[in-house]
Design a protein around this motif. Structure first.
Motif, short mmCIF file in Angstrom:
data_model
loop_
_atom_site.label_atom_id
_atom_site.label_comp_id
_atom_site.label_asym_id
_atom_site.label_seq_id
_atom_site.Cartn_x
_atom_site.Cartn_y
_atom_site.Cartn_z
N ALA A 272 53.60 19.36 45.89
CA ALA A 272 52.09 18.30 45.23
C ALA A 272 52.01 16.74 45.85
CB ALA A 272 53.04 18.57 43.54
N ASP A 273 50.63 16.55 45.89
CA ASP A 273 50.43 15.43 46.31
C ASP A 273 49.41 14.83 45.81
OD1 ASP A 273 49.61 13.47 47.87
OD2 ASP A 273 51.19 13.96 49.46
N ARG A 274 49.05 13.34 45.34
CA ARG A 274 47.77 13.71 44.84
C ARG A 274 46.48 12.68 46.11
NH1 ARG A 274 49.63 8.35 41.82
NH2 ARG A 274 51.24 8.14 43.50
N ARG A 275 47.18 12.85 47.28
CA ARG A 275 46.25 12.23 48.89
C ARG A 275 45.63 13.46 48.84
NH1 ARG A 275 49.81 10.41 53.01
NH2 ARG A 275 51.01 12.16 52.63
N ALA A 276 45.21 14.67 48.32
CA ALA A 276 45.27 15.92 48.65
C ALA A 276 43.50 16.10 48.23
CB ALA A 276 45.76 17.46 48.33
N PRO A 277 42.43 16.11 48.79
CA PRO A 277 41.47 16.25 48.50
C PRO A 277 40.95 17.47 46.93
CG PRO A 277 41.15 16.16 50.76
CD PRO A 277 42.76 16.58 50.10
N ALA A 278 40.45 18.15 46.14
CA ALA A 278 40.22 18.88 45.91
C ALA A 278 39.91 20.58 46.07
CB ALA A 278 39.40 18.89 44.16
N GLY A 279 41.09 21.34 46.20
CA GLY A 279 40.97 22.53 46.50
C GLY A 279 41.42 22.13 48.39
N ALA A 280 42.24 20.97 48.63
CA ALA A 280 43.34 21.97 49.41
C ALA A 280 44.52 21.75 49.10
CB ALA A 280 43.07 20.34 50.20
N VAL A 281 45.81 21.99 50.11
CA VAL A 281 46.99 21.83 49.71
C VAL A 281 47.39 20.80 50.95
CG1 VAL A 281 46.91 24.02 48.53
CG2 VAL A 281 47.52 23.70 51.07
N VAL A 282 48.94 20.16 50.27
CA VAL A 282 49.68 19.53 51.53
C VAL A 282 50.65 20.51 51.25
CG1 VAL A 282 51.10 17.26 52.20
CG2 VAL A 282 48.59 17.38 50.63
N MET A 283 50.66 20.36 53.08
CA MET A 283 51.82 21.26 53.24
C MET A 283 53.50 20.49 54.05
SD MET A 283 51.28 24.84 53.85
CE MET A 283 52.33 25.90 53.85
N THR A 284 54.53 20.37 53.82
CA THR A 284 55.18 19.88 54.55
C THR A 284 56.13 20.15 55.22
OG1 THR A 284 56.27 19.00 52.97
CG2 THR A 284 54.66 17.23 53.15
N LYS A 285 57.67 19.06 56.24
CA LYS A 285 58.48 20.28 56.91
C LYS A 285 59.42 19.00 57.19
CE LYS A 285 59.60 23.12 60.77
NZ LYS A 285 58.94 23.41 62.15
#
Length: 134
Positions: A115-128
């Motif tokens: 979950a990340d507020r930087r993600a534009p609407a309709g996009a997701v953030v993925m981390t590793k």
């Protein structure tokens, strides 16, 4: 192109860059390209940079449509991860929430949704998390 088609209306910044934006970005990003050795054809590319949080921001993973599904995207992802500076502990990337093939590849590579507020609407953030060598 496929990212935009799978996610119409989503404002992922890389999908809307002009040629001038890309040129300016060459000074800010580590950019790698893959070319067919026999023809010189550009068949893939990826870029990475340290963002404001100190994470390795991975972007513009691209593979020619006729070569997708052959492991080139996974190889480019592994390459750009290896290029992160020593102090980086986390990789981060954005993709469309409807880009299920992309998300599947990233999950196989160890990325997880965040979950990340930087993600534009309709996009997701993925981390590793970066594995420590040694």
């Amino acid at each position: 192109m496929q990212e935009q088609q799978a996610n119409p209306g989503v404002e992922i910044p890389a999908l809307h860059e002009s040629l001038d934006d890309v040129r300016r970005g060459l000074g800010e990003w580590t950019v790698m390209v893959a070319r067919d050795p026999s023809s010189g054809r550009l068949v893939g590319a990826v870029r990475g940079r340290v963002d404001s949080r100190g994470e390795w921001d991975i972007g513009r993973i691209m593979v020619a449509p006729d070569l997708q599904g052959r492991g080139l995207g996974r190889a480019l992802l592994a390459l750009v991860e290896d290029l992160a500076p020593a102090g980086v502990t986390t990789y981060v990337l954005f993709t469309g929430e409807r880009s299920t093939d992309n998300q599947r590849m990233y999950k196989k590579a160890g990325f997880r949704l965040r979950a990340d507020r930087r993600a534009p609407a309709g996009a997701v953030v993925m981390t590793k998390s970066r594995r420590r060598r040694g």
